[in-house]
Motif scaffolding. Structure first.
Motif, PDB file in Angstrom:
ATOM      1  N   GLU A  88       0.824  -1.208   0.000  1.00 45.96           N
ATOM      2  CA  GLU A  88       0.000   0.000   0.000  1.00 45.96           C
ATOM      3  C   GLU A  88       0.860   1.261   0.000  1.00 45.96           C
ATOM      4  O   GLU A  88       0.585   2.208  -0.754  1.00 45.96           O
ATOM      5  CB  GLU A  88      -0.922  -0.022   1.228  1.00 45.96           C
ATOM      6  N   MET A  89       1.905   1.253   0.802  1.00 45.03           N
ATOM      7  CA  MET A  89       2.775   2.427   0.880  1.00 45.03           C
ATOM      8  C   MET A  89       3.472   2.697  -0.450  1.00 45.03           C
ATOM      9  O   MET A  89       3.694   3.859  -0.827  1.00 45.03           O
ATOM     10  CB  MET A  89       3.822   2.225   1.983  1.00 45.03           C
ATOM     11  N   LEU A  90       3.808   1.626  -1.186  1.00 44.02           N
ATOM     12  CA  LEU A  90       4.527   1.769  -2.449  1.00 44.02           C
ATOM     13  C   LEU A  90       3.591   1.892  -3.647  1.00 44.02           C
ATOM     14  O   LEU A  90       4.047   2.038  -4.782  1.00 44.02           O
ATOM     15  CB  LEU A  90       5.465   0.570  -2.648  1.00 44.02           C
ATOM     16  N   GLY A  91       2.293   1.801  -3.390  1.00 39.72           N
ATOM     17  CA  GLY A  91       1.342   1.912  -4.482  1.00 39.72           C
ATOM     18  C   GLY A  91       1.390   0.733  -5.440  1.00 39.72           C
ATOM     19  O   GLY A  91       1.143   0.890  -6.647  1.00 39.72           O
ATOM     20  N   LEU A  92       1.687  -0.451  -4.905  1.00 41.78           N
ATOM     21  CA  LEU A  92       1.799  -1.651  -5.737  1.00 41.78           C
ATOM     22  C   LEU A  92       0.617  -2.579  -5.488  1.00 41.78           C
ATOM     23  O   LEU A  92       0.042  -2.597  -4.408  1.00 41.78           O
ATOM     24  CB  LEU A  92       3.093  -2.403  -5.412  1.00 41.78           C
ATOM     25  N   SER A  93       0.288  -3.343  -6.508  1.00 47.14           N
ATOM     26  CA  SER A  93      -0.725  -4.386  -6.363  1.00 47.14           C
ATOM     27  C   SER A  93      -0.078  -5.736  -6.636  1.00 47.14           C
ATOM     28  O   SER A  93       0.959  -5.824  -7.307  1.00 47.14           O
ATOM     29  CB  SER A  93      -1.873  -4.159  -7.352  1.00 47.14           C
ATOM     30  N   GLU A  94      -0.688  -6.797  -6.120  1.00 49.19           N
ATOM     31  CA  GLU A  94      -0.142  -8.133  -6.337  1.00 49.19           C
ATOM     32  C   GLU A  94      -0.100  -8.473  -7.824  1.00 49.19           C
ATOM     33  O   GLU A  94       0.819  -9.173  -8.275  1.00 49.19           O
ATOM     34  CB  GLU A  94      -0.969  -9.162  -5.565  1.00 49.19           C
ATOM     35  N   ASP A  95      -1.052  -7.987  -8.597  1.00 52.38           N
ATOM     36  CA  ASP A  95      -1.106  -8.281 -10.029  1.00 52.38           C
ATOM     37  C   ASP A  95       0.131  -7.752 -10.755  1.00 52.38           C
ATOM     38  O   ASP A  95       0.568  -8.344 -11.752  1.00 52.38           O
ATOM     39  CB  ASP A  95      -2.363  -7.670 -10.656  1.00 52.38           C
ATOM     40  N   ARG A  96       0.689  -6.665 -10.272  1.00 54.54           N
ATOM     41  CA  ARG A  96       1.845  -6.067 -10.936  1.00 54.54           C
ATOM     42  C   ARG A  96       3.146  -6.803 -10.632  1.00 54.54           C
ATOM     43  O   ARG A  96       4.176  -6.496 -11.234  1.00 54.54           O
ATOM     44  CB  ARG A  96       1.997  -4.604 -10.510  1.00 54.54           C
ATOM     45  N   LEU A  97       3.096  -7.753  -9.724  1.00 55.78           N
ATOM     46  CA  LEU A  97       4.313  -8.432  -9.293  1.00 55.78           C
ATOM     47  C   LEU A  97       4.450  -9.828  -9.886  1.00 55.78           C
ATOM     48  O   LEU A  97       5.301 -10.610  -9.460  1.00 55.78           O
ATOM     49  CB  LEU A  97       4.340  -8.515  -7.763  1.00 55.78           C
ATOM     50  N   GLY A  98       3.630 -10.127 -10.882  1.00 55.59           N
ATOM     51  CA  GLY A  98       3.668 -11.459 -11.475  1.00 55.59           C
ATOM     52  C   GLY A  98       5.022 -11.846 -12.031  1.00 55.59           C
ATOM     53  O   GLY A  98       5.479 -12.986 -11.861  1.00 55.59           O
ATOM     54  N   ALA A  99       5.704 -10.916 -12.697  1.00 51.15           N
ATOM     55  CA  ALA A  99       7.006 -11.226 -13.286  1.00 51.15           C
ATOM     56  C   ALA A  99       8.041 -11.509 -12.213  1.00 51.15           C
ATOM     57  O   ALA A  99       8.861 -12.426 -12.337  1.00 51.15           O
ATOM     58  CB  ALA A  99       7.470 -10.066 -14.170  1.00 51.15           C
ATOM     59  N   GLU A 100       8.019 -10.713 -11.129  1.00 47.59           N
ATOM     60  CA  GLU A 100       8.966 -10.933 -10.038  1.00 47.59           C
ATOM     61  C   GLU A 100       8.728 -12.295  -9.377  1.00 47.59           C
ATOM     62  O   GLU A 100       9.663 -13.021  -9.064  1.00 47.59           O
ATOM     63  CB  GLU A 100       8.843  -9.823  -8.988  1.00 47.59           C
ATOM     64  N   VAL A 101       7.448 -12.638  -9.177  1.00 47.20           N
ATOM     65  CA  VAL A 101       7.117 -13.916  -8.550  1.00 47.20           C
ATOM     66  C   VAL A 101       7.584 -15.077  -9.434  1.00 47.20           C
ATOM     67  O   VAL A 101       8.174 -16.043  -8.943  1.00 47.20           O
ATOM     68  CB  VAL A 101       5.600 -14.017  -8.284  1.00 47.20           C
ATOM     69  N   ALA A 102       7.329 -14.985 -10.733  1.00 45.28           N
ATOM     70  CA  ALA A 102       7.739 -16.054 -11.651  1.00 45.28           C
ATOM     71  C   ALA A 102       9.254 -16.219 -11.653  1.00 45.28           C
ATOM     72  O   ALA A 102       9.769 -17.360 -11.660  1.00 45.28           O
ATOM     73  CB  ALA A 102       7.234 -15.747 -13.057  1.00 45.28           C
ATOM     74  N   ARG A 103       9.979 -15.123 -11.625  1.00 44.82           N
ATOM     75  CA  ARG A 103      11.444 -15.192 -11.621  1.00 44.82           C
ATOM     76  C   ARG A 103      11.958 -15.840 -10.334  1.00 44.82           C
ATOM     77  O   ARG A 103      12.835 -16.709 -10.367  1.00 44.82           O
ATOM     78  CB  ARG A 103      12.026 -13.792 -11.787  1.00 44.82           C
ATOM     79  N   GLU A 104      11.398 -15.442  -9.209  1.00 45.64           N
ATOM     80  CA  GLU A 104      11.850 -16.009  -7.937  1.00 45.64           C
ATOM     81  C   GLU A 104      11.425 -17.470  -7.789  1.00 45.64           C
ATOM     82  O   GLU A 104      12.146 -18.281  -7.210  1.00 45.64           O
ATOM     83  CB  GLU A 104      11.318 -15.178  -6.773  1.00 45.64           C
ATOM     84  N   ARG A 105      10.275 -17.830  -8.336  1.00 45.63           N
ATOM     85  CA  ARG A 105       9.822 -19.222  -8.281  1.00 45.63           C
ATOM     86  C   ARG A 105      10.777 -20.107  -9.093  1.00 45.63           C
ATOM     87  O   ARG A 105      11.110 -21.230  -8.682  1.00 45.63           O
ATOM     88  CB  ARG A 105       8.406 -19.332  -8.818  1.00 45.63           C
ATOM     89  N   ALA A 106      11.222 -19.609 -10.229  1.00 47.46           N
ATOM     90  CA  ALA A 106      12.160 -20.371 -11.054  1.00 47.46           C
ATOM     91  C   ALA A 106      13.488 -20.570 -10.325  1.00 47.46           C
ATOM     92  O   ALA A 106      14.078 -21.658 -10.354  1.00 47.46           O
ATOM     93  CB  ALA A 106      12.384 -19.661 -12.389  1.00 47.46           C
ATOM     94  N   GLU A 107      13.971 -19.524  -9.654  1.00 45.81           N
ATOM     95  CA  GLU A 107      15.223 -19.640  -8.900  1.00 45.81           C
ATOM     96  C   GLU A 107      15.047 -20.570  -7.713  1.00 45.81           C
ATOM     97  O   GLU A 107      15.948 -21.347  -7.370  1.00 45.81           O
ATOM     98  CB  GLU A 107      15.676 -18.262  -8.434  1.00 45.81           C
ATOM     99  N   LEU A 108      13.882 -20.531  -7.080  1.00 42.63           N
ATOM    100  CA  LEU A 108      13.590 -21.431  -5.963  1.00 42.63           C
ATOM    101  C   LEU A 108      13.700 -22.891  -6.415  1.00 42.63           C
ATOM    102  O   LEU A 108      14.347 -23.719  -5.754  1.00 42.63           O
ATOM    103  CB  LEU A 108      12.189 -21.127  -5.429  1.00 42.63           C
ATOM    104  N   HIS A 109      13.098 -23.198  -7.559  1.00 43.51           N
ATOM    105  CA  HIS A 109      13.139 -24.578  -8.047  1.00 43.51           C
ATOM    106  C   HIS A 109      14.551 -24.969  -8.488  1.00 43.51           C
ATOM    107  O   HIS A 109      14.952 -26.133  -8.319  1.00 43.51           O
ATOM    108  CB  HIS A 109      12.146 -24.756  -9.191  1.00 43.51           C
ATOM    109  N   ARG A 110      15.282 -24.032  -9.060  1.00 43.76           N
ATOM    110  CA  ARG A 110      16.669 -24.324  -9.447  1.00 43.76           C
ATOM    111  C   ARG A 110      17.478 -24.746  -8.231  1.00 43.76           C
ATOM    112  O   ARG A 110      18.231 -25.730  -8.257  1.00 43.76           O
ATOM    113  CB  ARG A 110      17.321 -23.109 -10.111  1.00 43.76           C
TER     114      ARG A 110
END
Length: 217
Positions: A88-110
């Motif tokens: 909320e403070m940064l004016g971000l929504s969860e929908d806007r973070l899809g790319a970051e989540v996908a990147r971190e999920r890939a690194e997690l599995h690696r």
């Protein structure tokens, strides 16, 4: 208080747990370290307590363009756990973070594939589980790890870290059955300030530790 390195920090944490074990409170215990930095700490705890060591990979979700600023975390295939206030403070929504989540999920599995070599995680149901990291700043990854583990039915869930900020400590006490933090500086700024040697931990070092070939042993 300053620690020489992560191994020293882990040995000091283990001393705290040995005091508890006078009443056999650590029966049927395992240590789960959060890679990468938590692995040398967790390995020292497990070695001193003579209990099994395993890993739990959690990944921080960062602000777009500022990945070092954590606003959430993921574990396994669980949905992201966000700091709603920070969003909320940064004016971000969860929908806007899809790319970051996908990147971190890939690194997690690696990392899971690399560190485990196909071996399944240790069973936690009914056991005392000590989750170890090398320090807690926002505590996002530790919080996600604890919530993930809670769903796997541990008998007792303990979070342990050598250093953390006082505000983060208060949050962690709400998530874990017990929380151990050796150093809570009033003006906490960064985990690395509590260490004389805080070099980045490599994949190779994690593998060496997990395979029982830690050259510092």
């Amino acid at each position: 208080m300053r620690f020489h390195d992560r191994r020293d920090a882990g040995e000091q944490l283990a001393t705290r747990f040995l005091e508890w074990n006078a009443d056999n409170e650590l029966f049927n215990t395992i240590v789960l370290a959060l890679p990468r930095g938590g692995v040398p700490v967790g390995a020292a705890v497990a070695r001193v307590l003579h209990v099994p060591l395993d890993i739990l990979v959690a990944r921080k979700i960062g602000v777009p363009g500022q990945p070092e600023v954590g606003i959430g975390a993921i574990v396994d295939e669980d949905p992201p756990l966000y700091d709603k206030r920070a969003l909320e403070m940064l004016g971000l929504s969860e929908d806007r973070l899809g790319a970051e989540v996908a990147r971190e999920r890939a690194e997690l599995h690696r990392r899971e594939d690399l560190y485990r070599h196909g071996l399944p995680p240790l069973q936690v149901e009914g056991r005392t589980v000590i989750v170890v990291d090398d320090g807690l700043a926002t505590g996002a990854t530790a919080r996600a790890a604890l919530r993930h583990l809670r769903g796997r039915g541990p008998g007792r869930l303990i979070l342990a870290a050598p250093v953390c900020g006082p505000s983060t400590a208060a949050l962690m006490r709400e998530e874990a059955d017990d929380f151990v933090c050796l150093h809570q500086p009033e003006h906490f700024r960064a985990v690395g300030e509590a260490y004389e040697n805080f070099d980045q931990v490599s994949d190779e070092e994690v593998l060496s530790i997990l395979h029982g070939q830690d050259a510092r042993s």
